[in-house]
Motif scaffolding. Structure first.
Motif, PDB file in Angstrom:
ATOM      1  N   THR A  90      31.106  53.202  53.596  1.00 31.01           N
ATOM      2  CA  THR A  90      31.004  51.784  53.956  1.00 31.01           C
ATOM      3  C   THR A  90      30.236  51.079  52.851  1.00 31.01           C
ATOM      4  OG1 THR A  90      31.052  52.261  56.328  1.00 31.01           O
ATOM      5  CG2 THR A  90      30.137  50.134  55.654  1.00 31.01           C
ATOM      6  N   THR A  91      30.896  50.177  52.146  1.00 32.73           N
ATOM      7  CA  THR A  91      30.286  49.563  50.960  1.00 32.73           C
ATOM      8  C   THR A  91      29.854  48.119  51.146  1.00 32.73           C
ATOM      9  OG1 THR A  91      32.314  48.639  49.992  1.00 32.73           O
ATOM     10  CG2 THR A  91      31.884  50.986  49.608  1.00 32.73           C
ATOM     11  N   PHE A  92      30.216  47.491  52.257  1.00 31.54           N
ATOM     12  CA  PHE A  92      29.965  46.064  52.451  1.00 31.54           C
ATOM     13  C   PHE A  92      30.602  45.241  51.326  1.00 31.54           C
ATOM     14  CE2 PHE A  92      26.618  48.408  54.545  1.00 31.54           C
ATOM     15  CZ  PHE A  92      26.583  47.849  55.809  1.00 31.54           C
ATOM     16  N   GLY A  93      31.651  45.790  50.741  1.00 30.98           N
ATOM     17  CA  GLY A  93      32.362  45.108  49.665  1.00 30.98           C
ATOM     18  C   GLY A  93      31.626  45.101  48.348  1.00 30.98           C
ATOM     19  N   SER A  94      30.562  45.909  48.229  1.00 29.94           N
ATOM     20  CA  SER A  94      29.697  45.834  47.059  1.00 29.94           C
ATOM     21  C   SER A  94      29.658  47.148  46.298  1.00 29.94           C
ATOM     22  CB  SER A  94      28.270  45.463  47.481  1.00 29.94           C
ATOM     23  OG  SER A  94      27.416  45.428  46.361  1.00 29.94           O
ATOM     24  N   ALA A  95      29.809  47.068  44.977  1.00 29.76           N
ATOM     25  CA  ALA A  95      29.667  48.242  44.126  1.00 29.76           C
ATOM     26  C   ALA A  95      28.249  48.807  44.182  1.00 29.76           C
ATOM     27  CB  ALA A  95      30.041  47.883  42.688  1.00 29.76           C
ATOM     28  N   GLU A 127      32.348  40.774  48.962  1.00 31.00           N
ATOM     29  CA  GLU A 127      30.993  41.325  48.876  1.00 31.00           C
ATOM     30  C   GLU A 127      30.078  40.626  49.883  1.00 31.00           C
ATOM     31  OE1 GLU A 127      28.519  43.160  45.296  1.00 31.00           O
ATOM     32  OE2 GLU A 127      28.793  40.981  45.057  1.00 31.00           O
ATOM     33  N   PHE A 128      29.592  41.420  50.860  1.00 26.35           N
ATOM     34  CA  PHE A 128      28.746  40.934  51.955  1.00 26.35           C
ATOM     35  C   PHE A 128      29.411  39.810  52.754  1.00 26.35           C
ATOM     36  CE2 PHE A 128      25.794  42.713  48.780  1.00 26.35           C
ATOM     37  CZ  PHE A 128      25.373  43.808  49.516  1.00 26.35           C
ATOM     38  N   GLY A 129      30.741  39.752  52.701  1.00 20.83           N
ATOM     39  CA  GLY A 129      31.485  38.776  53.496  1.00 20.83           C
ATOM     40  C   GLY A 129      31.289  37.338  53.073  1.00 20.83           C
ATOM     41  N   ALA A 130      30.916  37.108  51.820  1.00 24.30           N
ATOM     42  CA  ALA A 130      30.454  35.786  51.407  1.00 24.30           C
ATOM     43  C   ALA A 130      31.551  34.833  50.969  1.00 24.30           C
ATOM     44  CB  ALA A 130      29.435  35.924  50.274  1.00 24.30           C
ATOM     45  N   THR A 131      32.795  35.296  50.820  1.00 24.46           N
ATOM     46  CA  THR A 131      33.834  34.418  50.274  1.00 24.46           C
ATOM     47  C   THR A 131      35.104  34.457  51.114  1.00 24.46           C
ATOM     48  OG1 THR A 131      34.657  36.182  48.813  1.00 24.46           O
ATOM     49  CG2 THR A 131      32.991  34.700  47.913  1.00 24.46           C
ATOM     50  N   CYS A 132      35.914  33.406  50.970  1.00 29.09           N
ATOM     51  CA  CYS A 132      37.198  33.343  51.670  1.00 29.09           C
ATOM     52  C   CYS A 132      38.312  33.915  50.799  1.00 29.09           C
ATOM     53  CB  CYS A 132      37.519  31.923  52.125  1.00 29.09           C
ATOM     54  SG  CYS A 132      37.899  30.780  50.779  1.00 29.09           S
ATOM     55  N   TYR A 133      37.944  34.760  49.849  1.00 29.87           N
ATOM     56  CA  TYR A 133      38.888  35.567  49.084  1.00 29.87           C
ATOM     57  C   TYR A 133      38.288  36.963  48.977  1.00 29.87           C
ATOM     58  CZ  TYR A 133      35.650  34.519  45.239  1.00 29.87           C
ATOM     59  OH  TYR A 133      34.532  34.373  44.458  1.00 29.87           O
ATOM     60  N   THR A 134      39.128  37.955  48.720  1.00 27.17           N
ATOM     61  CA  THR A 134      38.678  39.341  48.682  1.00 27.17           C
ATOM     62  C   THR A 134      38.987  39.905  47.306  1.00 27.17           C
ATOM     63  OG1 THR A 134      39.130  39.557  51.053  1.00 27.17           O
ATOM     64  CG2 THR A 134      38.855  41.600  49.800  1.00 27.17           C
ATOM     65  N   ASP A 135      37.930  40.157  46.531  1.00 26.39           N
ATOM     66  CA  ASP A 135      38.095  40.615  45.154  1.00 26.39           C
ATOM     67  C   ASP A 135      36.881  41.475  44.834  1.00 26.39           C
ATOM     68  OD1 ASP A 135      38.940  40.941  42.550  1.00 26.39           O
ATOM     69  OD2 ASP A 135      39.410  38.826  42.246  1.00 26.39           O
ATOM     70  N   THR A 136      36.925  42.732  45.251  1.00 25.77           N
ATOM     71  CA  THR A 136      35.738  43.572  45.219  1.00 25.77           C
ATOM     72  C   THR A 136      35.690  44.467  43.991  1.00 25.77           C
ATOM     73  OG1 THR A 136      34.607  45.395  46.355  1.00 25.77           O
ATOM     74  CG2 THR A 136      36.951  45.175  46.773  1.00 25.77           C
ATOM     75  N   ASP A 137      34.489  44.635  43.450  1.00 27.33           N
ATOM     76  CA  ASP A 137      34.287  45.542  42.332  1.00 27.33           C
ATOM     77  C   ASP A 137      34.301  47.006  42.770  1.00 27.33           C
ATOM     78  OD1 ASP A 137      34.075  43.431  40.590  1.00 27.33           O
ATOM     79  OD2 ASP A 137      31.887  43.384  40.588  1.00 27.33           O
ATOM     80  N   ARG A 151      48.836  36.262  44.738  1.00 23.87           N
ATOM     81  CA  ARG A 151      48.013  35.343  45.530  1.00 23.87           C
ATOM     82  C   ARG A 151      47.096  36.111  46.481  1.00 23.87           C
ATOM     83  NH1 ARG A 151      50.004  29.833  45.679  1.00 23.87           N
ATOM     84  NH2 ARG A 151      51.723  29.649  44.198  1.00 23.87           N
ATOM     85  N   TYR A 152      45.899  35.583  46.675  1.00 19.65           N
ATOM     86  CA  TYR A 152      44.915  36.211  47.550  1.00 19.65           C
ATOM     87  C   TYR A 152      45.396  36.289  49.005  1.00 19.65           C
ATOM     88  CZ  TYR A 152      41.044  35.994  44.133  1.00 19.65           C
ATOM     89  OH  TYR A 152      40.210  36.168  43.053  1.00 19.65           O
ATOM     90  N   ALA A 153      44.956  37.358  49.673  1.00 18.82           N
ATOM     91  CA  ALA A 153      45.143  37.480  51.121  1.00 18.82           C
ATOM     92  C   ALA A 153      43.943  36.883  51.865  1.00 18.82           C
ATOM     93  CB  ALA A 153      45.312  38.937  51.508  1.00 18.82           C
ATOM     94  N   SER A 154      43.220  35.988  51.207  1.00 23.34           N
ATOM     95  CA  SER A 154      42.034  35.326  51.742  1.00 23.34           C
ATOM     96  C   SER A 154      40.923  36.350  51.974  1.00 23.34           C
ATOM     97  CB  SER A 154      42.364  34.523  53.005  1.00 23.34           C
ATOM     98  OG  SER A 154      41.249  33.749  53.404  1.00 23.34           O
ATOM     99  N   GLY A 155      39.936  35.986  52.773  1.00 25.63           N
ATOM    100  CA  GLY A 155      38.791  36.842  53.026  1.00 25.63           C
ATOM    101  C   GLY A 155      37.890  36.210  54.081  1.00 25.63           C
ATOM    102  N   SER A 156      36.925  36.884  54.557  1.00 22.19           N
ATOM    103  CA  SER A 156      36.564  38.164  53.981  1.00 22.19           C
ATOM    104  C   SER A 156      37.313  39.351  54.583  1.00 22.19           C
ATOM    105  CB  SER A 156      35.052  38.392  54.142  1.00 22.19           C
ATOM    106  OG  SER A 156      34.667  38.384  55.509  1.00 22.19           O
ATOM    107  N   LEU A 339      25.768  43.636  41.293  1.00 19.94           N
ATOM    108  CA  LEU A 339      26.313  42.637  42.211  1.00 19.94           C
ATOM    109  C   LEU A 339      27.218  41.666  41.451  1.00 19.94           C
ATOM    110  CD1 LEU A 339      23.111  41.801  44.275  1.00 19.94           C
ATOM    111  CD2 LEU A 339      25.038  43.213  45.012  1.00 19.94           C
ATOM    112  N   GLN A 340      28.183  41.104  42.149  1.00 21.19           N
ATOM    113  CA  GLN A 340      29.082  40.144  41.511  1.00 21.19           C
ATOM    114  C   GLN A 340      28.333  38.847  41.178  1.00 21.19           C
ATOM    115  OE1 GLN A 340      32.291  40.015  44.484  1.00 21.19           O
ATOM    116  NE2 GLN A 340      33.552  41.225  43.098  1.00 21.19           N
ATOM    117  N   PRO A 341      28.821  38.111  40.184  1.00 20.13           N
ATOM    118  CA  PRO A 341      28.109  36.892  39.760  1.00 20.13           C
ATOM    119  C   PRO A 341      27.860  35.906  40.893  1.00 20.13           C
ATOM    120  CG  PRO A 341      29.748  37.482  38.127  1.00 20.13           C
ATOM    121  CD  PRO A 341      29.945  38.422  39.283  1.00 20.13           C
ATOM    122  N   TYR A 342      28.835  35.710  41.772  1.00 22.88           N
ATOM    123  CA  TYR A 342      28.631  34.743  42.851  1.00 22.88           C
ATOM    124  C   TYR A 342      27.578  35.227  43.837  1.00 22.88           C
ATOM    125  CZ  TYR A 342      29.565  31.363  46.558  1.00 22.88           C
ATOM    126  OH  TYR A 342      29.446  30.371  47.506  1.00 22.88           O
TER     127      TYR A 342
END
Length: 477
Positions: A90-95, A127-137, A151-156, A339-342
């Motif tokens: 379980t990564t919470f979307g985070s590297a 990453e941590f559910g913070a965005t309406c797009y899903t693009d995880t490292d 095109r994105y499948a949205s998020g989180s 962590l991702q820049p955002y």
């Protein structure tokens, strides 16, 4: 039939398991094969757990052979990667948490496993559910809609939606803090349900977002969503907001609403100056006509409150505070550099906030929510867009730099957060594929704790204009 098992609804698969027409192992192997074949292009999964899934499928087959039964017994299922599941990374979307395997399930994940589901993996999340797009490292790739891989499948909950739409699982667990179940469902031509506050006990460690985040199902049909929601809707006894529904949601969707409903309709984004996308308007108007034809009383109204600058600032404050708190509590020392820049940007913003800043933001959002509750007091349902346009190209939200991401996301997803703030149940329903071949959906929002009534009218709409004959190209492969 084994090659086409994914064409069956989750409810039909359950009955086939019970009748002995298919084994859980056969069903699980079918979906694991589709994940292996298609997920490389979709980015739906952060972690796939074939050994664990086959072990749980074997146990399900043994229980079925003994004549046991439980709601999800033998059905393959995926869990959103924001929610720990024992034995599954379980990564919470985070590297920063790429090697974390939790020792225990969260409350809701435990309910799903106790109901007999076979866990095939964890679906990709922001990453941590913070965005309406899903693009995880974690995976190094974006999660895209199977209707257009650019095109994105949205998020989180983007991974959950992509997986269900592509036939990689029959249904999926998701979570919604500001639209995170509904907007992915809309981009993937699916049903996404955000229950009323307290119907499903929250287990996401995101500080102040916990009050607005609630887990729910993503599925191809309202009936399948109700099947999963019946299992999830068993709140923890210590949940101060917890409540139990009267009766089964699976039963409720088999019957039309008890009386004609009063429906408020608007297409305005509430942002001001943002042009309305014609396919978004078409989706709402088409659904309004269907509701009228079904005997409901439909009235166009003005949007009850504007998503003006104070509201936008308050939402940014809430997210910054929550993500900062999540990083502080979850990320090991020395790992914040990955962590991702955002996320790093939000942490900087969150660290600078005072208690009075957060209190002021909550007051603004409380007034915003109250305006919707007051305006909708005489209505049973609100019908609105889910998003302000189609699924967006990969990289769209990040094009203006990290400081512009929040406004770019809100420009696309503004129709959804208010229902989280009010605590009302909301469902995203498919409408149609536009002339561009992309999915468009609508949002229905019901009265607080009237989840059964909301799902009943959603199922009534589904029966009047079924959308399950529309699938992405990979569906038939």
């Amino acid at each position: 039939m084994s090659g086409r098992l994914h064409e069956l609804s989750a409810a039909a698969q359950r009955e086939s398991l019970r009748a002995g027409d298919v084994s859980s192992r056969e069903l699980t192997e079918h979906y694991l094969g589709r994940i292996e074949k298609f997920d490389g292009g979709l980015g739906a999964f952060t972690t796939v757990t074939p050994d664990l899934a086959l072990e749980e499928a074997a146990r399900a087959d043994q229980r079925i052979a003994r004549g046991e039964w439980s709601p999800l017994l033998g059905l393959p299922l995926a869990i959103k990667d924001l929610y720990p599941a024992a034995g599954a990374r379980t990564t919470f979307g985070s590297a920063a948490l790429a090697t974390f395997t939790p020792p225990a399930d969260t409350w809701t994940v435990g309910l799903l496993r106790q109901a007999g589901a076979a866990l095939v993996g964890k679906t990709s999340t922001a990453e941590f559910g913070a965005t309406c797009y899903t693009d995880t490292d974690v995976t190094g790739r974006p999660t895209v809609t199977p209707y257009d891989l650019t095109r994105y499948a949205s998020g989180s909950s983007g991974g959950a939606a992509a997986a269900v739409a592509a036939g990689l699982v029959p249904l999926a667990h998701a979570g919604d803090g500001a639209g995170s179940t509904r907007t992915p469902a809309a981009t993937c031509h699916l049903v996404g349900v955000k229950p009323s506050r307290g119907l499903v006990s929250s287990s996401v460690p995101l500080s102040s977002l916990t009050a607005t985040t609630i887990e729910g199902p993503i599925a191809r049909s309202v009936a399948d969503a109700a099947l999963l929601l019946d299992v999830m809707a068993q709140p923890w006894s210590g949940d101060p907001d917890g409540w139990r529904a009267d009766g089964s949601f699976a039963d409720a969707v088999e019957r039309p609403p008890a009386r004609p409903l009063r429906v408020a309709v608007w297409t305005d984004s509430g942002l001001g100056g943002l042009p309305q996308h014609p396919e978004v308007v078409r989706a709402v108007e088409r659904t309004a006509t269907l509701l009228q034809d079904l005997g409901h009383q439909v009235r166009e109204v003005q949007i009850p409150a504007r998503c003006d600058e104070p509201v936008r600032l308050a939402l940014r404050t809430l997210f910054a505070s929550s993500v900062h708190a999540a990083v502080q509590s979850l990320v090991p020392p020395g790992r914040s550099e990955v962590l991702q820049p955002y996320t790093r940007y939000l942490c900087t913003e969150g660290k600078a906030l005072s208690g009075s800043d957060l209190f002021a933001a909550q007051r603004v959002l409380a007034r915003y929510a109250s305006a919707f509750l007051t305006a909708l007091e005489s209505f049973d349902v609100a019908l609105t867009p889910v998003t302000n346009g189609p699924p967006v190209p990969v990289g769209h939200f990040q094009a203006g730099g990290v400081a512009a991401i929040a406004d770019a996301m809100l420009a696309w997803s503004a129709p959804t957060p208010w229902a989280n703030l009010t605590g009302q149940p909301a469902v995203s329903l498919p409408s149609h594929l536009g002339r561009d071949g992309l999915p468009y959906g609508v949002q229905l929002v019901g009265r607080r704790r009237a989840d059964a009534s909301l799902l009943a009218v959603a199922a009534q709409l589904e029966r009047s204009a079924p959308w399950n004959d529309v699938h992405p190209s990979c569906w038939d492969d």
